[in-house]
Design an enzyme around this catalytic site. Structure first.
Site, PDB file in Angstrom:
ATOM      1  CB  CYS A 233      -0.920  -0.012   1.210  1.00  0.00           C
ATOM      2  SG  CYS A 233      -1.833  -1.546   1.423  1.00  0.00           S
ATOM      3  CB  SER A 234       3.393   2.177  -2.469  1.00  0.00           C
ATOM      4  OG  SER A 234       2.605   2.254  -3.636  1.00  0.00           O
ATOM      5  CB  ALA A 235      -0.595   5.948  -2.837  1.00  0.00           C
ATOM      6  N   PRO A 236       1.035   7.740  -0.557  1.00  0.00           N
ATOM      7  CG  PRO A 236       1.432   9.768   0.553  1.00  0.00           C
ATOM      8  CD  PRO A 236       0.892   8.390   0.769  1.00  0.00           C
ATOM      9  N   GLY A 237       3.761   7.665  -1.319  1.00  0.00           N
ATOM     10  CA  GLY A 237       5.091   7.321  -1.820  1.00  0.00           C
ATOM     11  C   GLY A 237       6.262   7.752  -0.976  1.00  0.00           C
ATOM     12  CB  SER A 238       6.657   9.559   2.224  1.00  0.00           C
ATOM     13  OG  SER A 238       5.726   8.825   2.994  1.00  0.00           O
ATOM     14  CE  LYS A 239       4.820   4.390   6.211  1.00  0.00           C
ATOM     15  NZ  LYS A 239       3.908   5.511   5.928  1.00  0.00           N
TER      16      LYS A 239
ATOM     17  CG  ASP B 259      -2.286   3.014  -4.012  1.00  0.00           C
ATOM     18  OD1 ASP B 259      -2.010   2.947  -2.803  1.00  0.00           O
ATOM     19  OD2 ASP B 259      -3.249   3.641  -4.458  1.00  0.00           O
TER      20      ASP B 259
ATOM     21  CB  CYS C 271      -1.558   6.242  10.771  1.00  0.00           C
ATOM     22  SG  CYS C 271      -2.860   6.177   9.547  1.00  0.00           S
TER      23      CYS C 271
END
Length: 872
Positions: A212-218, A243, A455
């Site tokens: 679950c990658s979006a928005p992409g900071s990780k 995503d 989160c």
């Protein structure tokens, strides 16, 4: 004319009225949120009273801004120098420890007293100088350096984004952060969301997946750790970003491409149904040789085992001879018993023969049907499945799943979420979260690492899923890892919860039968419509009487007949009576509306608490599952929930977060339908990626592909053309792909939902190929048509979008242009170990540059800033 300006002003006013961010500081936490976590955090003993008060007070404040510098050697030192000029940098406060002995403390006190006397004299001299410096430093913002982040490349500023934009104190810092963020040198990210990628402990050659990658900071962090300060070694590791939504995955790719890593693959799948990948074995010959060597070693070990078995067989033969003599005596006794039993069997067999004759006819019919099915399968059309002889299933080394959750840990950033929050969000998301985590563990290699994160503070989304995973797979095959050693580095967190309660709505949910549920909905809609119609009719009749009375009064004023006037006087009394009746009926309708609204609000607030699954009635068992409740004392000792990581906002002025790290010990078989893996979604809009060679040969062009790339573009002949891919037959966009990702695309690009892969390197125009800005840093390693130029010339090209004449340049540069010949090329400059590239086309008389507007502005501001610094 002013109408256009007035329209603009009106639209702005409407936006300001509808803008909820204005009410950020005035809002209060919902009482339902406070009630839920008061029982689960305070009353269960997880937090004390003082900690609970700080928890609530911090939730009402705004979230500070945090960012980290990308781990690239060439730009890291330069960015740190610029930040030191724009800000005052301080170290993070260390955690106090009581590990020092009393004897050592006394010695330190004596030494400190001696130093104090010497330092007092020096301080008097320094005070005069420090006062002058403080006046200049008070105008600068303060950054705190995070000690636990690797190489201390992460920083925190105790100010919200809204204040950064408004105050003049932070203007220079904000402009610098915008520039560096667009270039990929800085990444803005919440403090706690930086933790999960660190727990994976990534190495260069790992195959990594972000479900679950979006928005992409990780995913940007994953690529940074893969590069590991060396951009040249990019040919082995892979990063896969997935995503659900296509829009979010497109924005994700545009954010990732700034890091210039060619082994990137962006896919579009539901995380719980993510497919297995196939890898082409013909390309990876080394792996095949390693497998053969292992097979030979296994055969040698088997031969040794066989020799030992022969020795054991000789001993067993002697034992068997003794056993045979004992068996002979036993058989004699058994034969006598068997003769009696056979007589009874003969009688039963006669009855069974009659039954078998009847069943024999049924079996013949079934066999005939099977033969017909086999004949149809032979004649069935062929599928597009790849040949499995040259392919193997690709299992992954590291997997991260930041699962979709209720998001109550992000209220400091999105405070409006507390208005719509309810505990039933966790009850609905729990089964999906378990399926995503389960699928991630299934795709792991034995010895691989899996990180689960959310989160949210809710234990139904956090600890309950971890217990469920350990029960499903077993503690022998799946292991929960302890990460308490990070506390020594300065990271503050606590272990997992072992006791909590479940909360649910007082209303009983609808039946599982969809037909009956839809029927009930239609009935309720029709009833409400009828009620509203009847209310409107009553009001309309009242308003009609008023209109008729008004008309009669108007007739009397025009002077028509005294007799009618007398009648109107009598009718006036009736009018007053009608108005009173109208007001009474209107009040009744308003009271009924208010009662309905109050009932709805009360039903929403009515919740029930459950301590165990035994208390749950049958009507609630559809939503509330037994896995959502806390474990027993035996399970607490078995699963060790204290190894989990729980981040609360008052620990280090951040949001809320939960992290758990798993390691797979053994491989286990999974039953799957292979047909699902090879059937592509027909609604997926993008075409598959295909090697450039195959499409170019199909078109039968006059010039070969090697001539256009090696001669016209000026790429070295050592460059492998098999690493270039396209998406369409028009040859518009060309992508560069690494060696390891190439094996995956050859194996499964035809059936995967791929949004993008690799880096955009070149583009096809009417005159031929030309370079693209995004891939210049990588492809410049292989390009001959490349020239180093002073910064003044690049600034000149950036200021204008129109082409520039050759005569405006120096003679030395004109001679170099002649050597390069006409065609596409790359211009390069270096400043403080930072390389700047521009794609250029050299014509007969002119030189034109190809850069986007945003990157043009950022590069100009950077180069002009550096140029002024050098002069000073």
């Amino acid at each position: 004319m002013i109408p256009n300006n007035s329209l603009i002003d009106n639209t702005k006013k409407k936006r300001k009225l509808n803008d909820k961010r204005k009410e950020y500081t005035q809002q209060i936490l919902s009482p339902l949120f406070v009630e839920y976590y008061k029982k689960n955090l305070l009353e269960n003993g997880y937090l004390g009273e003082e900690e609970w008060k700080t928890f609530l007070s911090i939730q009402k404040t705004k979230l500070p801004t945090t960012f980290h510098i990308t781990n690239i050697e060439k730009s890291l030192d330069h960015v740190k120098q610029c930040l030191s000029k724009l800000c005052v940098i301080k170290d993070q406060k260390k955690i106090s420890t009581n590990s020092i002995n009393e004897d050592e403390k006394e010695k330190e006190k004596i030494k400190e007293k001696e130093k104090e006397n010497e330092d007092e004299k020096e301080k008097e001299k320094e005070n005069v100088q420090s006062k002058e410096k403080e006046q200049s430093l008070n105008d600068l913002p303060i950054l705190t350096r995070l000690s636990w982040y690797p190489k201390q490349n992460a920083y925190q500023l105790a100010v919200d984004r809204s204040i950064l934009k408004k105050k003049a104190k932070f203007e220079n810092l904000q402009e610098y952060m915008k520039r560096t963020e667009s270039q990929g040198l800085i990444i803005r990210q919440e403090l706690v969301s930086m933790v999960p990628p660190l727990m994976l402990e990534i190495q260069k050659n790992d195959y990594v997946l972000d479900l679950c990658s979006a928005p992409g900071s990780k995913t940007c962090q994953l690529i940074e750790f893969m590069l590991n300060h060396d951009q040249d070694n990019f040919s082995k590791g892979i990063v896969i970003a997935n995503d659900v939504s296509i829009k979010r995955s497109n924005t994700l790719y545009h954010r990732i491409r700034k890091l210039n890593y060619p082994n990137i693959l962006v896919t579009n799948y539901k995380a719980q149904w993510f497919p297995k990948f196939l890898e082409n074995r013909e390309i990876n010959k080394k792996e095949i040789q390693d497998e053969k060597e292992k097979e030979n070693e296994d055969e040698k070990e088997k031969e040794k085992i066989k020799e030992k078995e022969k020795e054991n067989e000789d001993e067993k033969k002697i034992e068997k001879e003794i056993e045979k003599e004992i068996e002979k005596e036993e058989k004699k006794e058994e034969k006598e018993n068997e003769i009696e039993i056979e007589k009874e069997k003969e009688k039963k067999e006669e009855k069974e023969m009659e039954i078998e004759k009847i069943n024999g006819m049924e079996t013949k019919i079934k066999n005939n049907n099977k033969e017909l099915k086999e004949n149809t399968t032979v004649n069935s059309p062929k599928t597009n499945k790849p040949k499995f002889q040259n392919y193997k299933i690709m299992y992954l080394d590291k997997i991260l799943s930041d699962v979709p959750c209720s998001g109550d840990g992000t209220f400091r950033k999105n405070f409006t979420g507390s208005e719509t929050w309810s505990p039933q969000l966790a009850l609905g998301l729990h089964p999906m979260q378990f399926q995503i985590a389960k699928r991630g563990i299934e795709l792991l290699k034995p010895g691989g690492r899996f990180v689960y994160s959310t989160c949210s503070f809710n234990p139904i989304e956090n600890e309950a899923i971890i217990i469920r995973l350990l029960k499903h797979f077993g503690t022998d095959k799946l292991k929960l890892i302890d990460c308490s050693h990070w506390k020594n580095k300065g990271l503050k967190f606590t272990g997992g919860m072992t006791n909590w309660k479940v909360m649910a709505l007082n209303k009983s949910p609808q039946k599982s039968n969809d037909y009956n549920s839809n029927k009930n909905k239609k009935r309720n809609r029709n009833r409400n419509r009828k009620r509203n119609r009847n209310r409107k009719r009553k009001l309309n009749t009242i308003y009609r009487k008023n209109d008729e009375d008004e008309e009669e009064n108007n007739i009397t004023q025009s002077g028509i007949g005294r007799e009618r006037g007398i009648e109107n006087e009598e009718g006036g009394k009736s009018k007053k009576e009608d108005e009173k009746s109208m007001e009474k009926e209107g009040e009744k309708i308003q009271i009924s509306k208010n009662e309905i609204q109050e009932e709805k609000i009360e039903n929403k607030k009515k919740f029930i608490w459950f301590d165990s699954y035994d208390q749950v009635p049958e009507t609630f068992q559809r939503k509330i599952q037994p896995e959502m409740f806390p474990p027993n004392q035996e399970e607490i000792k078995k699963y060790h929930l204290e190894k989990c990581m729980r981040f609360l906002p008052f620990y280090q002025n951040s949001g809320g977060f939960f992290v758990a790290v798993f390691e797979k010990n053994e491989d286990f078989k999974i039953k799957e339908k292979q047909n699902k893996m090879y059937n592509k979604d027909p609604k997926f809009p993008y075409k598959p990626l295909i090697p450039l060679k195959t499409i170019y040969q199909e078109k039968n062009r006059q010039t070969s592909l090697e001539e256009e790339i090696y001669n016209k573009l000026g790429i070295n002949e050592n460059f492998d053309l098999n690493n270039l891919y396209t998406r369409s037959n028009k040859l518009k966009n060309i992508y560069f792909v690494g060696d390891s990702l190439k094996t995956v695309l050859l194996g499964c690009s035809s059936y995967l939902n791929i949004i993008n892969a690799g880096i955009h390197v070149a583009k096809m125009e009417n005159y031929g190929f030309r370079f693209v800005e995004t891939g210049l840093k990588i492809i410049s390693q292989f390009v001959k048509r490349q020239m180093q130029v002073p910064t003044e010339i690049i600034i000149k090209l950036l200021k204008t979008t129109d082409p520039i004449d050759r005569n405006e340049f120096d003679k030395q540069l004109q001679d170099k242009f002649v050597k390069l010949q006409n065609g596409p090329a790359i211009f390069k400059t270096i400043h403080q170990n930072i390389e700047y590239f521009i794609s250029v086309y050299i014509g007969r008389n002119n030189i034109s540059s190809f850069i986007d507007k945003a990157s043009r502005k950022n590069m100009l501001s950077d180069l002009e800033y550096l140029k002024n610094e050098l002069k000073n």
